[in-house]
Design a protein around this motif. Structure first.
Motif, PDB file in Angstrom:
ATOM      1  N   SER A  54       0.829  -1.211   0.000  1.00 36.01           N
ATOM      2  CA  SER A  54       0.000   0.000   0.000  1.00 36.01           C
ATOM      3  C   SER A  54       0.857   1.252   0.000  1.00 36.01           C
ATOM      4  O   SER A  54       0.498   2.267  -0.602  1.00 36.01           O
ATOM      5  CB  SER A  54      -0.910   0.004   1.219  1.00 36.01           C
ATOM      6  OG  SER A  54      -1.795  -1.077   1.143  1.00 36.01           O
ATOM      7  N   GLN A  96      -6.807   0.754  -0.614  1.00 31.56           N
ATOM      8  CA  GLN A  96      -7.203  -0.424   0.151  1.00 31.56           C
ATOM      9  C   GLN A  96      -8.440  -0.133   0.988  1.00 31.56           C
ATOM     10  O   GLN A  96      -9.320  -0.966   1.112  1.00 31.56           O
ATOM     11  CB  GLN A  96      -6.043  -0.834   1.060  1.00 31.56           C
ATOM     12  CG  GLN A  96      -6.295  -2.125   1.796  1.00 31.56           C
ATOM     13  CD  GLN A  96      -5.026  -2.653   2.430  1.00 31.56           C
ATOM     14  OE1 GLN A  96      -3.988  -1.987   2.428  1.00 31.56           O
ATOM     15  NE2 GLN A  96      -5.102  -3.853   2.948  1.00 31.56           N
ATOM     16  N   ASP A 176      -5.601  -1.548  -5.022  1.00 27.13           N
ATOM     17  CA  ASP A 176      -5.054  -2.125  -3.795  1.00 27.13           C
ATOM     18  C   ASP A 176      -6.121  -2.973  -3.118  1.00 27.13           C
ATOM     19  O   ASP A 176      -7.024  -2.445  -2.471  1.00 27.13           O
ATOM     20  CB  ASP A 176      -4.579  -0.999  -2.871  1.00 27.13           C
ATOM     21  CG  ASP A 176      -3.748  -1.534  -1.703  1.00 27.13           C
ATOM     22  OD1 ASP A 176      -3.702  -2.769  -1.547  1.00 27.13           O
ATOM     23  OD2 ASP A 176      -3.163  -0.721  -0.982  1.00 27.13           O
ATOM     24  N   GLU A 177      -6.017  -4.287  -3.290  1.00 27.40           N
ATOM     25  CA  GLU A 177      -6.967  -5.239  -2.716  1.00 27.40           C
ATOM     26  C   GLU A 177      -8.423  -4.858  -2.987  1.00 27.40           C
ATOM     27  O   GLU A 177      -9.223  -4.734  -2.048  1.00 27.40           O
ATOM     28  CB  GLU A 177      -6.702  -5.369  -1.210  1.00 27.40           C
ATOM     29  CG  GLU A 177      -5.274  -5.756  -0.914  1.00 27.40           C
ATOM     30  CD  GLU A 177      -5.070  -6.214   0.519  1.00 27.40           C
ATOM     31  OE1 GLU A 177      -6.033  -6.717   1.122  1.00 27.40           O
ATOM     32  OE2 GLU A 177      -3.946  -6.075   1.024  1.00 27.40           O
TER      33      GLU A 177
END
Ligand SMILES: Nc1ncnc2c1ncn2[C@@H]1O[C@H](COP(=O)(O)OP(=O)(O)OP(=O)(O)O)[C@@H](O)[C@H]1O
Ligand SMILES: Nc1ncnc2c1ncn2[C@@H]1O[C@H](COP(=O)(O)OP(=O)(O)OP(=O)(O)O)[C@@H](O)[C@H]1O
Ligand SMILES: [Mg+2]
Ligand SMILES: [Mg+2]
Lengths: 507, 329, 333, 340
Positions: A54, A96, A176-177
């Motif tokens: 991240s 994220q 991010d995820e």
């Protein structure tokens, strides 16, 4: 799975990360990492929790500035003074953690920054609405563009974020995820859209802890460990085990190590629970030593049910019995006293208090028990916190650091520690391994089953089928707020669960 | 940077240090500042702000605010005067006034927690309401003939010495509030609520109930201060303590409490109150005009937050420079 | 049981009166004379204490001016305390609240400081003398007299006062009521007493309120400089101009415009400067032992000539002056 | 204040437009009722003069409320407006009495400039000093007031020292509408429009709704925040000029305590103190409501002592009503969801 057209790597990198480092106080989050993002290629970034993924994302987004090293866009080194610059350079980012404006409508959230304008330079609301609707159609989701973002479930929030990123028609898309909160169906839709973008020549950077997703979407992968660059390879050249080995630095024991536990007496009895508009006539029981999974599509109401059971949310009808005694409705305190714990799905808003130190977070539910003569002395809290964070191998600087400075996965571990510390008889875990790396995931699973073996009753809400199938003794499938099926460990298969969850044969 | 060093960097510590410095300089440099009589005056001047600041600290730590305290004080004072005219005994009036304060606080608490209204808005409303009621109760008159053994006690000192009677009360309350905030589970829960109410709720903390009781306490203390104020000036009036609310909030913030909740310490707040009172007292002895006092107060308030921020940002940029240099060589 | 209003022994020990007066005692020089008006930054106050400064100069004393920004009851106390610390000889005070200042004033007197109340009295047992700008009776009467003339002897009148608990205003209003009760004023009807809190805007809006609520209002009497100025300004700018008369107590400089444009026919005031002047001399006389504040004692106040201490330590400045279009230009304060 | 989700009203922006309207509609209704009742018991309440007075009294607060609303929408607050009004009023008054020749426009511009400068200072301290707005503006409230006092000292600018055309401005009117009112209308209308239909306006809402997200979204947070505070300051400065023109007498205490009235107006007008929602014209209505309450009570000849109490009670009622509407909206939303 579309194999990578290898020529792309010959072409120039749209974006290149060169020897960047970033540290926060004592923590060296990223140290001298380099890798390229090629046009028409999806690039995976993998690493354990706290590896620095991240942080890299935030540097690419212009949120953090690298301490050393440079970013090169189209081969020319550039400095981002802020997110605006990154945007201007054609970079779109899905962070994220969702970053929506709760008071603004969904459509406006998506359009923010480049709203369509009328000739008077006023905002063209109609156009804005239709854009949003089109994007949702493309992603195949049903969200009213005119509703405010407040109140959306995490999953829905994540989907809005995705729509936002797509709307900016960026040449470089960084995620991010994005799938952490999504269930199979949405993930597939997301992938179709992403592949389309990739084939139109965009460069994609994709972060996930689920390897099946990486192999399904990405051509190239960069592996990180403890902030350092391990390697950048073609996905085709690496087996999943290779990846895991390189990213963890050791061989891993199997996931889902479910050990059989002796099922004890009934701990939890839920009778005809219902709440206007969210869920209805929910009845089930949980026995000591049993792991019961709540499966279902996102938005099925699983979190709402369990939150009502724990008392943080109200319910209109029905009753909750714990160890035979009826539980006071709407009182988490009563539930805790009786021996219940809830690890909520929304870490940032419900699980942790970001500004407070790790130790304060871990011991918050326990502070009364830890007090002597009603008074607390720093020592007792610290010892408690240390022992639990160490048991869960949490990666952190100091126990007095604000928990907000930990990486996503490590934050999740702190939440688990916080509730295990209350040594509950029943533990409700909502998406326990969301955003957790394989290593930790294995630990969490081992932990859960060993707790179950010691007679703890566990209710697990999860959107990850393998996890559900691997861990659960019994599976309760929710659909649109009611129980669609209850399956034993032997009856349960991918198909049977999806079938129940979607109400038709899974294609 | 080590635990200790980070603590030292905190606002509250800076304020405490600053207070000590000011006190020392004043008692050395300002004629008549160090005298025991002046000490009595100083204590009497800071008493109302300090006492009201104690519960206010709790409330602001939970991220709420109570702007109605000064009006509650005034209403309590009016009630006191009215009851006195009705011929009730002062021994029964005092508890009644404190309870009245608690009730007024409870109304705030209900509006904020029961109906979920923003506390800033609510207490601006009750600020007007309570002050108005004070006028209704006592009208424009002032009641003055309170018994000397009470008025005398408030302004008096222990055995005619140099320690004011009220100092005992102040110290006692300050210690109690300090311990509760910093060394009890209740205190912990206040910080949790202030930092993230939802997460606190998920941790089994009764957010609404806690806040409600804070307002009750705040009201009760305001009521008590109303009594003390009335006795000190031996004059019960509807406009007693008007405008005190902002002075209190200023002192609390000056003490390093975050207006967003979740941060702050009671020693800091006490220091903040003492600092303001001491400065004003000293400057007045130096014949500095009241307007200048305003400017000083305001400037202190801003600087107390500004300076630490500047310090930290300088430190971090300096650190980044060092890293870059380290990387280039 | 317990202490009740009736059982309560009256307030604190009054400071011991300093011995007998010595009429021929010489006025001391170098006296520290401090003025503590209701509030600073108020033009009327400035004129008042200005007179005090002149007197202090003539007396070769040290003049000092301190005071709060707001006219609240308690704010004066800390200033009194400060003055005690600074060991002044004389404190001239215009009390915001006759009782709130009492304990401190008594402490001051115990510390040997002479207290001269002026403009607005402090309660009798905590000051030595009170400089009364004019007898309460005198002011009340002349206010009613002016109102009656302007109203032509009959009709509705209203009062626009200062704060609801301003000592002197309330006293005057009482007298006005008794005056209005008399047969010769029977045709005058006092319909309302409004309060502008000596705040310009509040007074302005209260004036509006009066005129709206009482269509047949003939005169607004405002016994406060702030109130009369605000009321005059409103009327002169509204279509009530000429229909409604304004009178009361005002400062020539503030009123000149409205007298000129005919909104205001006449209003009254004593010369505020003289109040401060007299207060300073009275203080000096006290500090020098010429007087002690007992009835009948005599002293000379510079250019104002001889004065006699009246009942309850009151010293009356003299009758107020009436200002009209003819004479207003002779005054500048 | 805390962003406790529990106490945070769930409320759409301009979607469900009907519902949104009802939020300000509440105030309109309250206004209507109050005016009707007062007018019945005293018809002169609706007389030209009286209406004119009410509008004139509203104008000043409304102008300030518009600026305050902008700041509050960004999840900040400006408590210094009262002192800024005082500073600007005194500056302009002394300037005009010194050289009566100056045209009104200059006065207005100077007022705006003085206020703007003050606002800029606030903004800089909040943004670059990272000091919470409430702290900064509470501080500058004391500072600006102190400056005005120490500059003005006792002196007071009286009506007779001010040039005619300056004082006239308060009463003179343009097609029957007094300039003061006209200016207020233009200000409130203009700011509302910008906040509702222009990017920068929506960005301000976004900043108030989630500061972190605003940073990540690449919104020019610094520029906008400074802008918001400058607007609030400048409008307070403008209000200062209007104040001087209307009341003629100006001393250092001008506008003391206004800050709470203005915030009250904004809150009553339905702007959430947590930022992100509410409208500027709502705030304008709030100002109107409060003034009408004030003069209605005087006209109804309510006991002096009850007036303030009633004002307080009405403020609280207004907030409760707003909350009710908000809850209704949240409900309707939940329903929509459950049938997805
Ligand atoms: N703002 C910050 N302040 C201090 N430390 C930070 C900050 N952000 C990240 N860190 C630290 O940097 C390291 C890397 O964090 P990062 O979020 O990049 O990990 P990650 O790879 O994203 O992990 P996850 O897979 O759990 O999201 C962690 O040790 C974290 O504690
Ligand atoms: N805070 C909220 N306010 C209003 N509606 C909500 C809120 N949270 C969830 N919902 C709605 O309730 C339903 C179920 O919520 P949620 O999506 O959490 O269910 P779930 O099965 O737990 O899904 P997941 O846990 O995978 O996010 C959805 O329709 C969602 O939109
Ligand atoms: Mg991460
Ligand atoms: Mg859920």
């Amino acid at each position: 799975m579309a194999a990578a057209p290898d020529k792309s790597s010959a072409g120039p990198a749209l974006l290149e990360v060169r020897e960047v480092s970033k540290s926060f106080g004592a923590v060296a989050a990223v140290q001298g990492v380099s890798f390229p993002l090629y046009a028409g290629e999806a690039h995976a970034l993998v690493g354990e929790n706290g590896a620095g993924k991240s942080t890299i994302v935030k540097m690419l987004a212009g949120v953090h500035r690298p301490d050393t090293g440079t970013l090169a866009v189209n081969g020319t080194a550039t400095e981002f003074t802020g997110p605006a610059d990154a945007k201007a350079a054609g970079i779109a980012v899905i962070y994220q953690e969702p970053t929506l404006f709760p008071d603004l409508s969904v459509a406006e959230n998506i359009a923010m920054g480049n709203q369509p304008l009328t000739r008077l330079r006023q905002i063209d609301r109609r156009a804005m609405h239709t854009n949003a609707a089109r994007l949702f159609a493309r992603l195949g989701v049903h969200i009213d563009p005119d509703r405010p973002a407040r109140g959306l479930s995490i999953a829905d929030q994540q989907l809005v974020e995705i729509a936002k990123a797509l709307s900016s028609e960026a040449r470089i898309l960084i995620m991010d995820e994005p799938t952490a909160a999504l269930s199979g169906v949405e993930v597939e839709r997301l992938f179709t859209v992403t592949r389309a973008l990739r084939d139109e020549g965009a460069a994609i950077m994709f972060i996930s802890h689920r390897f099946e997703e990486i192999t399904a979407l990405c051509q190239r992968v960069t592996i990180m460990r403890d902030g350092k660059h391990v390697c950048t390879e073609l996905v085709a050249d690496l087996s999943v085990d290779d990846m895991i080995r390189r990213m963890v630095g050791r061989d891993l024991s199997a996931l889902f190590p479910k050990q059989d536990a002796t099922i004890g007496e009934t701990v939890l009895e839920v009778e005809g629970l219902g709440r206007e508009g969210v869920f209805r006539d929910i009845s089930f029981t949980v026995k000591a030593g049993e792991i019961v999974a709540l499966a279902g599509l996102v938005g099925a109401g699983r979190s709402e049910v369990m939150q009502a059971v724990f008392g943080v949310d109200r319910y209109d009808t029905g009753s909750v019995k714990f160890l035979g005694k009826r539980l006071k409705a709407g009182s988490p305190r009563a539930a805790m006293a009786a021996g219940m714990g809830l690890v909520p799905e929304d870490r940032r808003q419900q699980g942790l208090i970001m500004e407070l130190s790790v130790e304060r977070n871990v011991t918050l539910p326990r502070s009364r028990a830890l007090a002597k003569l009603g008074l607390l002395f720093g020592g007792s809290e610290r010892q408690e916190a240390r022992s639990w964070t160490e048991q869960l191998h949490t990666k952190l600087g100091r126990l007095s650091d604000p928990v907000g400075t930990l990486s996503g996965g490590n934050q999740q571990k702190v939440v688990l520690a916080k509730w295990l510390a209350t040594s509950p008889k029943l533990l409700i875990v909502d998406e326990p391994t969301r955003g957790i790396d394989v290593g930790t995931k294995a630990e969490v699973h081992r932990l859960m089953s060993s707790l179950a073996a010691r007679g703890l009753a566990v209710v697990m809400v999860s959107s990850e089928l393998p996890e559900v199938l691997g861990m659960a003794d019994r599976i309760i499938v929710l659909r649109e707020g009611h129980i669609a099926a209850q399956l034993t460990r032997d009856e349960a298969t991918e198909e049977s669960v999806m079938y129940a969850a979607m109400g038709q044969v899974a294609a | 940077m080590s635990e200790l060093k980070r603590k030292l960097a905190g606002w509250d510590t800076i304020i405490i240090a600053l207070t000590v410095v000011v006190l020392v300089i004043a008692s050395l440099g300002v004629p008549n500042f160090g005298t025991s009589r002046n000490f009595t005056f100083l204590v009497l001047d800071l008493m109302p702000i300090l006492l009201v600041a104690l519960p206010m600290t709790f409330i602001i730590v939970t991220g709420e605010i109570d702007l109605s305290v000064a009006s509650t004080l005034g209403l309590a004072s009016s009630i006191m005067g009215w009851l006195w005219n009705q011929g009730l005994s002062i021994e029964s009036i005092i508890p009644i006034c404190i309870i009245a304060g608690a009730v007024l606080g409870a109304l705030n608490g209900f509006l904020v927690t029961g109906l979920g209204l923003p506390s800033l808005a609510v207490t601006i409303g009750t600020l007007a309401l309570y002050r108005g009621l004070a006028l209704v109760v006592l009208g424009d008159g002032a009641v003055a003939d309170f018994p000397f053994n009470y008025t005398g006690w408030v302004t008096g000192t222990i055995g005619g010495g140099s320690i004011p009677n009220v100092l005992i009360l102040i110290v006692a309350l300050a210690v109690i509030f300090g311990v509760v905030l910093h060394a009890t589970p209740f205190g912990r829960s206040l910080y949790a609520i202030g930092a993230n109410a939802e997460a606190a709720h998920f941790s089994g903390i009764r957010v609404a109930r806690t806040k409600f009781w804070l307002y009750v306490v705040s009201g009760a203390v305001a009521g008590l201060v109303g009594v003390l104020w009335t006795l000190r000036y031996s004059s019960a009036r509807a406009d007693n303590g008007a405008g005190l609310e902002l002075a209190v909030v200023a002192a609390v913030l000056l003490g390093g409490v975050s207006i967003f909740g979740g941060k702050g310490s009671l020693p800091g707040v006490l220091a903040g109150v003492v600092l303001l009172a001491a400065l004003q007292n000293a400057l007045r002895l130096q014949d500095v005009s009241g307007q200048a006092l305003n400017i000083v107060t305001g400037a202190l308030l801003v600087l107390s937050v500004l300076l630490p921020n500047i310090a930290t940002s300088i430190r971090s940029t300096w650190q980044r420079r060092r890293l870059r240099r380290a990387a280039t060589v | 049981g317990g202490t009740t209003k009736d059982s309560a022994s009256d307030s604190g020990p009054a400071a011991a009166q300093s011995g007998a007066a010595d009429p021929n005692a010489k006025l001391k020089e170098g006296l520290k004379i401090a003025f503590l008006p209701k509030q600073l930054n108020n033009p009327y106050t400035d004129v008042e204490v200005g007179g005090g400064k002149v007197a202090a100069g003539e007396l070769k004393g040290e003049y000092k001016l301190v005071g709060p920004n707001d006219a609240s009851a308690s704010s004066q106390v800390s200033y009194i305390n400060t003055l005690i610390q600074q060991q002044q000889d004389v404190i001239g005070i215009a009390a915001n609240d006759p009782n709130a200042v009492c304990p401190s004033l008594n402490q001051a007197r115990q510390a040997g400081i002479k207290i001269v109340a002026f403009d607005s009295d402090a309660s009798k047992d905590c000051r030595d003398v009170f400089i009364n700008q004019a007898t309460t009776q005198g002011i009340g009467e002349s206010l009613v007299k002016m109102a009656s003339e302007l109203a032509g002897g009959e009709g509705e009148i209203a009062i626009l006062s200062a704060t609801p608990n301003a000592t002197n205003q309330n006293a005057w209003i009482e007298v006005m009521k008794t005056e209005l009760a008399k047969p010769e004023n029977s045709k005058l009807k006092l319909v309302k007493t409004a309060y502008g809190n000596d705040d310009d805007q509040k007074s302005f809006q209260e004036a509006q309120g009066l005129l709206q609520s009482y269509p047949n209002l003939k005169v607004i009497v405002s016994p406060t400089t702030v109130g009369i100025a605000a009321a005059s300004r409103y009327v002169s700018s509204s279509n009530y101009k000429g229909k409604v008369a304004i009178t009361g107590l005002g400062l020539p400089n503030q009123m000149r415009e409205y007298v000129k444009d005919g909104t205001v026919k006449k209003f009254a005031l004593w010369n505020p400067a003289d109040i401060g002047y007299l207060a300073a001399y009275a203080g000096a006389a006290l500090a020098s032992g010429q007087i002690t504040g007992k009835e009948g004692e005599k002293f000379t106040a510079g250019k104002l000539g001889p004065y006699t201490v009246g009942a309850a330590g009151e010293i009356v400045l003299g009758p107020p002056t009436e200002f009209t279009a003819e004479n207003i230009d002779q005054f500048n304060f | 204040m805390t962003t406790a989700v529990a106490s945070k009203p769930k409320r759409p922006q301009f979607s469900l437009g009907g519902v949104l309207k009802t939020r300000e509609l509440g105030i309109v209704v309250a206004l209507a009722v109050l005016v009707a009742y007062t007018a019945i018991s005293n018809p002169r309440f609706l007389s030209g003069q009286s209406v004119r007075d009410i509008l004139l009294n509203t104008a000043i607060i409304a102008v300030m409320a518009a600026g305050q609303a902008v700041v509050v929408i960004t999840r900040n607050i400006d408590l210094s407006v009262g002192s800024v009004l005082g500073l600007s009023a005194f500056t302009v008054a002394t300037m005009m009495s010194a050289n009566p020749g100056l045209p009104m426009v200059v006065a207005l511009l100077v007022g705006l400039a003085v206020g703007g400068a003050a606002g800029l200072l606030n903004g800089v301290l909040v943004r670059y000093g990272r000091v919470p707005a409430l702290v900064v503006t509470l501080g500058t409230m004391y500072i600006f007031r102190g400056l005005t006092y120490s500059w003005a000292g006792g002196q007071q600018v009286n009506a007779d020292e001010l040039p005619r055309h300056f004082l006239q401005f308060a009463n003179a009117s343009f097609l029957k509408i007094p300039w003061l009112v006209l200016i207020a209308l233009i200000v409130v209308g203009g700011v509302s429009l910008v906040m509702r239909n222009y990017r920068v306006g929506r960005e301000l809402y976004a900043m108030g709704s989630s500061p972190q997200a605003a940073e990540l979204a690449g919104i020019k947070v610094s520029r906008n925040l400074l802008g918001a505070f400058i607007v609030s300051g400048a409008l307070a400065g403008l209000a200062g000029v209007l104040f001087a023109a209307r009341f003629g007498t100006v001393d250092a205490a001008a506008g003391t305590g206004y800050e709470l009235n203005v915030v009250a107006a904004v809150v009553v007008g339905g702007v959430a103190v947590f930022g992100g929602s509410g409208t500027v014209w709502g705030a304008g209505l709030g100002a109107l409501l409060l003034t009408v309450i004030g003069s209605a009570l005087t006209v109804l000849d309510i006991n002096q002592f009850w007036q303030q109490a009633i004002v307080g009670a009405l403020i609280i009622l207004a907030i409760c009503a707003d909350r009710l509407v908000a809850v209704r909206i949240a409900r309707s939303l939940r329903k929509k969801d459950s049938h997805v």
